[in-house]
Structures are given as structure tokens and as C-alpha cells.
Enzyme design. Structure first.
Site: not given
Lengths: 325, 376
Positions: B271, B275, B284
């Protein structure tokens, strides 16, 4: 005309629905060879085959989730949840998918699914086997919730539910499965599914019951008659939508209403029904609408269930309070 | 850490037919099948598909930034996984997507504006799944894998598995991600599909991240190896290699159509975006990881392959760019001019057979709304 228990009547109704429509499938735990733990599907797998009466793995979300896919493929799945307290693993699929797909797709997807749940207490069972979760489903837009109280309704209502293009939670009072027999006329014209019914006419007070408490309330009316009090009993039959026009008519005549159910009283069906009666019959009421239900504790160990469940005396006590108000 | 690549979790190398450097390689078990057409033409088609899919994604991200969409689920980096799979489908196959399958939707012929209307809040993804054999976006993680399994059980009962007729035998594809692999529903779907031998391809896009949670939080073993425990085959494919994804998916679809039961395909991808447009991956994950994966970009390797081998010229690449620009204009204008629903519409969408009490609620609300008409 055949004399049947509720269990046999449901079995006969399921059989008729499967004969009438080859798209009707049954699915659940132990519904095949065993015929279900209550034998409601007894003999159906033998006659309709394993493709139509499907013994499922032990996973309630899996049962309902796969039934969603079958419905999308054009089938009419009838799912059995073995006991009321086991429906919660499937709760997400029921509330987030079954109830919402028609809405999400503006009607492109229909969910002609019936979720059969034996519910209620009084059989001396262990935890999770005696619950009354009807308000959880009645609170969910997109679902319809009905419950039968006797063999005749069981026979017709299960067929009507299966014929419905909307998803229906079909609650079966397990205590009544093998209790009483009734004559079923298979050629009769049934009353509509989403309608309440006056089970016993009366003039002084209206008892509103459904499922297992209908029998209790009929006994209450009998006992009250011995004391010269005329009690009307309404079997609600449908919990979502509610069919309250006959109830309003009744309450306008009697001026008094008591809702009786086994489910927890707090935010139970009785709360909604009491609110609606108050909105619609305010000037006819001689007393506040009362509720008699299960206490707001988890369902107790079975040695205490007689005290927990609304019985003849607790309902009679409420009748007294209402009449003396 | 996923930075180390696919072998880090103890699994073998994945199936690959086109390296990140644009080299065609062969695999002993899976070969690219152009379906009787000119291979270069098919690969050019994949390139075009992926560029247009990426444009749908970047335009939609921009529309969200401009306040035209409430949120957008980005697929940046997953174009090969979705186009390779989407182009392997036959018309009769049926797809159950998550909320990120914009590339598969494109392959099935769904107008991207139907997806934008969901993220704009005009509707909730209201397309008819039977129109393109493409199910509705499902937001609850993993729920659709059970729907796919039940649908496949219906396909079995319709007698459309293992007949040997390539125009009739049908497979069902359940999309999900690495995060969903932890969900009970996905595991139940594996069990039901295996138990009934249902024709389901479980297509997992392992994009390494479930919002902020890395794949290591979901699984101690490579995801494709989970299938073995459920009793059906699982394979891992380079999810950024459109040729390999196509070859593997085609084989998996045929395996399931033939009546062999379910199969799991793990498309190992990344990805590259967030998100969703509300997420901030800088909190993160390391930027080095993104740089590492940029070198494995699914589109650039195809462009290198086509250019180096003289299979496409400037005119071709320019025409694809132009088409993408036109698509962008159409999406921007279509999104902003999308008609809104009337507030009363929701009351009639709940049931097939309207209930008297909901009809009454609708009428009451309609009268309330009408009471403002003519007011200032």
C-alpha cells in the site's frame, strides 16, 4: 385437519414451503440427519436431500454470512440458530449485512432470508439457552421480527415468512414446541403475517403478549374471570413492524394495558409499546401502561427461572395494580 | 520486517513473470496466457488498465483534498494485483470486493462515478451487483468472504461447476486483505468453502499494512500457507507483477471452476498510499520502506518492458496519458455534478414490502418538510 404440536406444525410448514419453491434451502447446525436438536427439521433432509437441507459447520456467523450469498444467488435460505444465546456470533452479519443490503443497494439486492431462533426460558436449561433477544432485532431497521405462540400460527407464519422478500427473524417459543396440540386446517386462509390477533376478548383490561407469554396471559384472563374481571388478551405475533391498531382499539375500550414478555423489561418491547399506546390513547387511559417482564439481570440459573419469568401470579399482581390505580 | 521482502517470513519466493527491472522470466508452474491474442497487445492493455486505474485513484484523492469526497480509500501500488486478477475473470464469474477494489471494478465495467458517489456520501455504493457480476463494496472487514462462499454454494446448486463448459463453469472471487485474515468471518469462510468444496478463489492482497498494524501483527506465517491448514491450496504471487497475477489467478479460477474446491491466492504487494485519505502513515512506518517499494512499482516495470523490447512507442504512451487526462476530467465534473437524493428517499429503501409504521414516519417527516415550503 391434522392435530399437531408447534414442533410438528413448524416441520409441516417448512415441508410445504420446500415443496412449493425449489429455491428454499434449510441450513443450520444438526438440522440434517438429526433433524435439529428440537426435531423441527425432522425428516426433511431425507426427503429433500443434502443440497437443500444443509448441515453447517459450527459457526453462526458462517451460517448467516453464507446465507447472504445464497440469497444474492437467488435462493431463499432458512437458517436455524440452535439456541437464542448462540445468535450473537452472527449478530454482525444480521445487523450489518442482512438488514442493510436492500437499503445499501436501493433495492437492487433482496434478502429473502428467514432466521429461525428457538427462544425463551422455562425448560430448565443451562446458561445461553433461555434468552429473549427480540428487542435487539426489532431495534434494527431492515429486519422484520415475528413470533408464533401456537401450532396454527406456527404452520402458517413460517410459510409466510419464507415467502417474504424481506429478511425475517422468526422467533419460536421453545417451551411451547411440544406443549399443546391444535387442529390445523391446511386448506384454511391464514391471517396476514404482520398482524396482531385478539386471543381472548375482554372489557376491563388489555394484556399484550407474544410467543411464550400468550399462554400465560390466557391463564391470567381465565383466573381473572373467576374474580369477575374481564381481561382481553392480544397476541402481538409481529414485533417489527408492530401491528398496534387493534391494540389501540382495545385500550380505548378497556382503558388499561399491560405488556408481558420474558425479555428484560428495560428497553424491551414493552417500553416501545407503552410509549406508542400513551401517544395514541392518552385520553382513554385509566392507568399507566404497565410492563411485566424478565428482570434486568442476566437470565438466572434454571432453579431460579420460575421466579424470574413472568408467571400467572406476577401478571395477576399487575392486573390488580392497574385496576386499582 | 516487510522491508526485507517476501522471504522474511520463512516462505519461498513468490511467483514472478516480470521482474521490477522489466525482465520477463518464466516459472515452472505458471505461464502467462494471452488467450490466443498477441501477447504484446495484451500487455499494452494491462498497462493502459493500470494507468487508468491509478488515475482514478489519484483524481479521487485530489477530489477528497478539495472537499468533494468525504474520504477515499487509496489503492496506489496495488494496480497490478487488481488488474491482473480482474482481467483473468470470465463474464460469468462473480466478484465480492472490499472497499478498495477500484481496479477490479474498472475491469468489470462499473463506472467509477458509482464508487465516487459512495465516498461523496450521495449513496452507500448502490449499484446492482448483477449488472457487472461485481458485488457491493463491503466496509465491515472480511464479511464479504462469507457472502462469496454462500454465493458459490448457490453456483454449485445451479449446476455450474465442473461441467467442462468454459462458458458456463463459474467461479467466485472473495477479495480481502492481510488485516482481514485475522477476522473470524474469513476463517469461517475458509472452513465453509472447504467443507462444501465451493468454487471460491480467496484473493488476498497482502499490502503489508492494516492501517497502522503491520502484517507481523496478523500472522506468524506467510498468509498463503494458512490455506494448507484449511485443506486447500494456497500460492503467493508477486502482487506488483501484472503478468504473474494474471497467470496465477487464471489458474486458480479454472481450478475452482473445475470443481476442485477453493483456492487461496496471496498477492504480495504494498500500500504505497495511506489507508485512506484520513490516515497518516508517517506516524507508523519508515519512509525507507516506501522508497524500497517504489522500486517495485507495478506500472513502471511494464513500461520498461514494453519500451526496452520495442513493443510500444511514444505515441502509445502519450495516447494512454491523454485518455487518463480525459478520464480525470470526467471524474471531476461527474463528481461535482452528482445529483443528491431527496431526504424522503431513505424511507422507501429499507424494505421490499414497506411497513405501515415506516410509511407513517415518512409521511410525518414529509409534512414537516413541507411546512417550511414558502417560508423564508
Amino acid at each position: 385437519m391434522t392435530k399437531m404440536t408447534l414442533a410438528k406444525a413448524l416441520n409441516a410448514g417448512l415441508r410445504k414451503a420446500m415443496e412449493d419453491d425449489p429455491k428454499v434451502l434449510l441450513m443450520g447446525e444438526d438440522v440434517g440427519k438429526l433433524g435439529g436438536v428440537f426435531r423441527i427439521t425432522d425428516g426433511l433432509q431425507k426427503d429433500f436431500g443434502e443440497d437443500r437441507v444443509i448441515d453447517s459447520p459450527l459457526a453462526e456467523s458462517g451460517i448467516i454470512g453464507t446465507a447472504v450469498g445464497m440469497a444474492m444467488r437467488g435462493y431463499r435460505p432458512v437458517c436455524e440458530i440452535q439456541f437464542d444465546g448462540f445468535v450473537y456470533p452472527a449478530y454482525d452479519q444480521i445487523v450489518s449485512q442482512v438488514a442493510k443490503l436492500h437499503f445499501r443497494t436501493h433495492g437492487a439486492v433482496k434478502m429473502p432470508m428467514v432466521i429461525r431462533i428457538p427462544y425463551g426460558g422455562g425448560i430448565g436449561a443451562v446458561e445461553h439457552h433461555s434468552e429473549s433477544p427480540e428487542a435487539q432485532f426489532a431495534h434494527t431497521p431492515g429486519l422484520k421480527v415475528v413470533t408464533c405462540s401456537n401450532p396454527i400460527d406456527g404452520y402458517w407464519m413460517i410459510q409466510q415468512a419464507i415467502a417474504s422478500d424481506d429478511p425475517i427473524v422468526f422467533l419460536e417459543p421453545k417451551r411451547q414446541y411440544h406443549a399443546d396440540k391444535a387442529d390445523i386446517d391446511e386448506t384454511a386462509v391464514p391471517v396476514p403475517l404482520f398482524s396482531s390477533r385478539i386471543a381472548r376478548p375482554g372489557a376491563d383490561l388489555t394484556l399484550l403478549a407474544y410467543g411464550p407469554t400468550v399462554k400465560t396471559c390466557l391463564k391470567v384472563a381465565e383466573a381473572a374471570a373467576g374474580e369477575g374481571r374481564s381481561v382481553e388478551v392480544v397476541d402481538l405475533r409481529t414485533l417489527s413492524p408492530l401491528d398496534l391498531e387493534p391494540v389501540y382499539d382495545s385500550v380505548r375500550r378497556t382503558g388499561r394495558a399491560i405488556v408481558v414478555h420474558e425479555a428484560h423489561t428495560n428497553l424491551g418491547m414493552g417500553s416501545e409499546i407503552a410509549a406508542r399506546i400513551t401517544e395514541r390513547c392518552f385520553y382513554s387511559l385509566q392507568a399507566p401502561v404497565l410492563r411485566v417482564g424478565g428482570f434486568d439481570t442476566p437470565y438466572p440459573p434454571s432453579r431460579l427461572e420460575e421466579e424470574y419469568l413472568p408467571d400467572l401470579d406476577r401478571v395477576l399482581d399487575a392486573v390488580d395494580r392497574s385496576l386499582e390505580f | 520486517m516487510s522491508l526485507l521482502g517476501p522471504t522474511a517470513q520463512g516462505g519461498p519466493e513468490f511467483i514472478q513473470l516480470l521482474t521490477p527491472e522489466g525482465q520477463r522470466v518464466e516459472h515452472p508452474d505458471y505461464a502467462f496466457d494471452a488467450g490466443g491474442r498477441d501477447e504484446a497487445e495484451v500487455v499494452r492493455g494491462f498497462y493502459r488498465d493500470m494507468v487508468l486505474t491509478r488515475r482514478i485513484d489519484t483524481e479521487s484523492t485530489a477530489l477528497q483534498r478539495h472537499g468533494e469526497l468525504g474520504i477515499w480509500t487509496q489503492l496506489l501500488g496495488q494496480e497490478a494485483a487488481q488488474i491482473g486478477c480482474g482481467r483473468a475473470l470470465l463474464p460469468q464469474d462473480f466478484v465480492f470486493p472490499t472497499y478498495r477494489e477500484h481496479g477490479v471494478a474498472y475491469c468489470r465495467g462499473l463506472d467509477p462515478l458509482r464508487i465516487l458517489s459512495l465516498f461523496r456520501g450521495v449513496d452507500q455504493g448502490a449499484w446492482d451487483p448483477n449488472e457487472h457480476n461485481f458485488g457491493n463494496y463491503t466496509i465491515v472487514i472480511g464479511a464479504q468472504t462469507l457472502h462469496a462462499t454462500g454465493y458459490a454454494m448457490g453456483v454449485q446448486r445451479d449446476g455450474l461447476v465442473g461441467t467442462g463448459d468454459p462458458d458456463r463453469d463459474t467461479s467466485v472471487v472473495a477479495f480481502f486483505g492481510d488485516g482481514a485474515s485475522s477476522q473470524g468471518d474469513v476463517n469461517e469462510a475458509f472452513i465453509f468453502a472447504a467443507s462444501y468444496n465451493a468454487p471460491v478463489v480467496f484473493f488476498c492482497q497482502n499490502n503489508q499494512w492494516a492501517i497502522s498494524e503491520p502484517i507481523e501483527r496478523q500472522s506468524r506465517i506467510p498468509l498463503y500457507q494458512r490455506a494448507r491448514g484449511f485443506g486447500f491450496p494456497g500460492v503467493r504471487v508477486d502482487g506488483n507483477d501484472v503478468l504473474a497475477v494474471h497467470a496465477v489467478t487464471q489458474a486458480a479460477l479454472q481450478y475452482t471452476r473445475d470443481g476442485n474446491g477453493p483456492m487461496l491466492v496471496e498477492a504480495y504487494t504494498y500500500r504505497m498510499g495511506a489507508h485512506t485519505t484520513t490516515d497518516d502513515p508517517t506516524r507508523y512506518r519508515m519512509s525507507e520502506e516506501l522508497e524500497y517499494w517504489k522500486l517495485k512499482d507495478p506500472i513502471s516495470r511494464v513500461k520498461v518492458y514494453l519500451t526496452r523490447n520495442g513493443l510500444a512507442d511514444h505515441a502509445f504512451f502519450d495516447s494512454v496519458e491523454l485518455e487518463a487526462d480525459e478520464l480525470g476530467v470526467r471524474l471531476r465534473e461527474g463528481c461535482k455534478s452528482m445529483p443528491e437524493q431527496h431526504p424522503l428517499a431513505i424511507f422507501d429503501q429499507v424494505y421490499v414490502d414497506q411497513t405501515p409504521e415506516l410509511a407513517e414516519q415518512r409521511d410525518t417527516f414529509a409534512a414537516y418538510l413541507a411546512s417550511f415550503e414558502g417560508a423564508h
